[in-house]
Design a protein around this motif. Structure first.
Motif, mmCIF file in Angstrom:
data_model
loop_
_atom_site.group_PDB
_atom_site.id
_atom_site.type_symbol
_atom_site.label_atom_id
_atom_site.label_comp_id
_atom_site.label_asym_id
_atom_site.label_seq_id
_atom_site.Cartn_x
_atom_site.Cartn_y
_atom_site.Cartn_z
ATOM 1 N N GLY A 196 22.114 -50.782 24.788
ATOM 2 C CA GLY A 196 22.459 -49.630 25.622
ATOM 3 C C GLY A 196 23.753 -48.972 25.182
ATOM 4 O O GLY A 196 23.866 -47.737 25.170
ATOM 5 N N SER A 197 24.740 -49.781 24.793
ATOM 6 C CA SER A 197 26.017 -49.232 24.334
ATOM 7 C C SER A 197 25.828 -48.405 23.065
ATOM 8 O O SER A 197 26.363 -47.294 22.930
ATOM 9 C CB SER A 197 27.017 -50.364 24.079
ATOM 10 N N LEU A 198 25.058 -48.950 22.115
ATOM 11 C CA LEU A 198 24.781 -48.188 20.891
ATOM 12 C C LEU A 198 23.905 -46.974 21.182
ATOM 13 O O LEU A 198 24.010 -45.951 20.508
ATOM 14 C CB LEU A 198 24.114 -49.080 19.849
ATOM 15 N N GLY A 199 23.053 -47.086 22.203
ATOM 16 C CA GLY A 199 22.245 -45.943 22.599
ATOM 17 C C GLY A 199 23.099 -44.798 23.105
ATOM 18 O O GLY A 199 22.800 -43.620 22.850
ATOM 19 N N ILE A 200 24.171 -45.117 23.818
ATOM 20 C CA ILE A 200 25.096 -44.084 24.289
ATOM 21 C C ILE A 200 25.766 -43.404 23.105
ATOM 22 O O ILE A 200 25.894 -42.168 23.058
ATOM 23 C CB ILE A 200 26.145 -44.702 25.240
ATOM 24 N N VAL A 201 26.191 -44.205 22.120
ATOM 25 C CA VAL A 201 26.781 -43.633 20.906
ATOM 26 C C VAL A 201 25.769 -42.728 20.202
ATOM 27 O O VAL A 201 26.082 -41.606 19.777
ATOM 28 C CB VAL A 201 27.251 -44.752 19.958
ATOM 29 N N THR A 202 24.526 -43.210 20.108
ATOM 30 C CA THR A 202 23.465 -42.424 19.469
ATOM 31 C C THR A 202 23.249 -41.105 20.191
ATOM 32 O O THR A 202 23.071 -40.055 19.560
ATOM 33 C CB THR A 202 22.142 -43.217 19.459
ATOM 34 N N ALA A 203 23.273 -41.148 21.521
ATOM 35 C CA ALA A 203 23.067 -39.929 22.307
ATOM 36 C C ALA A 203 24.155 -38.906 22.025
ATOM 37 O O ALA A 203 23.869 -37.704 21.855
ATOM 38 C CB ALA A 203 23.028 -40.273 23.796
ATOM 39 N N PHE A 204 25.408 -39.343 21.951
ATOM 40 C CA PHE A 204 26.495 -38.395 21.699
ATOM 41 C C PHE A 204 26.432 -37.840 20.279
ATOM 42 O O PHE A 204 26.775 -36.675 20.052
ATOM 43 C CB PHE A 204 27.839 -39.053 21.978
ATOM 44 N N VAL A 209 24.987 -33.184 16.785
ATOM 45 C CA VAL A 209 24.131 -32.580 15.761
ATOM 46 C C VAL A 209 23.372 -31.388 16.340
ATOM 47 O O VAL A 209 23.244 -30.341 15.693
ATOM 48 C CB VAL A 209 23.152 -33.614 15.182
ATOM 49 N N GLY A 210 22.877 -31.533 17.574
ATOM 50 C CA GLY A 210 22.184 -30.427 18.217
ATOM 51 C C GLY A 210 23.083 -29.228 18.430
ATOM 52 O O GLY A 210 22.680 -28.078 18.211
#
Length: 236
Positions: A196-204, A209-210
């Motif tokens: 989940g922590s890495l998922g938050i990093v991935t989301a940001f 990029v978007g």
């Protein structure tokens, strides 16, 4: 010169390049619309849904039940991203089309798991008792399959830009950790929180990029954001 030829010549001279095909004959001009970039839509849909689920995975504010993400998974991370993938095909971007369409399908399938009417969770229940071990093993295989897909997309991103490389790198590890968390009995919570922590990093990263793709046109934005272009060396 006929009136039709004169009209066609004037139209060709006054039409912007995106609306007129110079290769067409004067008697049969051809027109086409310039497509917008569907990338920001797909990236924002992915980023926002990933952020919400990742916050639930780290149990932010004591939340341990992820069902609120179902609506986002079906319509934002799912439908919106799937549509973006279809338009990437029209833009002749095979990588973007594959990534957005696949992850749109991922979010719709993931959301369906938690819809009571789907009967998926009920199929792991015997006499009203949920077989958590079997369910977690099934979800682990599901998540590890997406780890494989994401790793292959990571390879495909290596000649795109650093933004996409970082995005798929963190997402690959995120899926690996979440899948391992479903397989593990002793460290399930720790592995899920790490994912989940890495998922938050991935989301940001996906948000960045978007936004960079949204502001890529200097004629319509005050500034641009760098994505770290990869030098395109000669390939023999």
């Amino acid at each position: 010169m006929s009136h039709l030829e004169k009209a066609s010549a004037e139209l060709a001279a006054n039409s912007p390049p995106a609306l007129y095909s110079a290769s067409a004959s004067a008697s049969q001009p051809q027109y086409y619309r310039k497509l917008g970039n569907p990338g920001p839509l797909g990236l924002f849909g992915f980023a926002s849904t990933t952020f919400i689920l990742s916050m639930y995975n780290v149990q932010a504010r004591g939340i341990a039940t992820p069902n609120v993400v179902v609506g986002m998974a079906l319509f934002v991370g799912g439908l919106a991203q799937f549509v973006a993938g279809m338009w990437e095909f029209a833009c002749q971007n095979t990588f973007g089309a594959t990534a957005f369409t696949m992850y749109g399908g991922f979010w719709m399938s993931f959301g369906t798991v938690f819809i009571p009417g789907s009967g998926i969770l009920d199929s792991y229940t015997t006499n009203g008792v949920l077989d958590a071990d079997e369910l977690n093993s099934a979800l682990g295989i599901y998540l590890w399959t997406w780890f494989i897909v994401t790793f292959l997309l990571l390879i495909g991103s290596l000649r795109k830009n650093m933004g996409l490389i970082v995005l798929f790198f963190f997402l690959t590890i995120t899926f690996a950790l979440l899948g391992a968390g479903k397989f593990s009995k002793d460290n399930a919570v720790a592995l899920t929180k790490a994912g989940g922590s890495l998922g938050i990093v991935t989301a940001f990263v996906a948000f960045y990029v978007g936004t960079a793709e949204l502001l890529s046109d200097r004629s319509s934005s005050w500034f641009v954001l760098p994505l770290g272009p990869i030098p395109k060396g000669r390939v023999d």
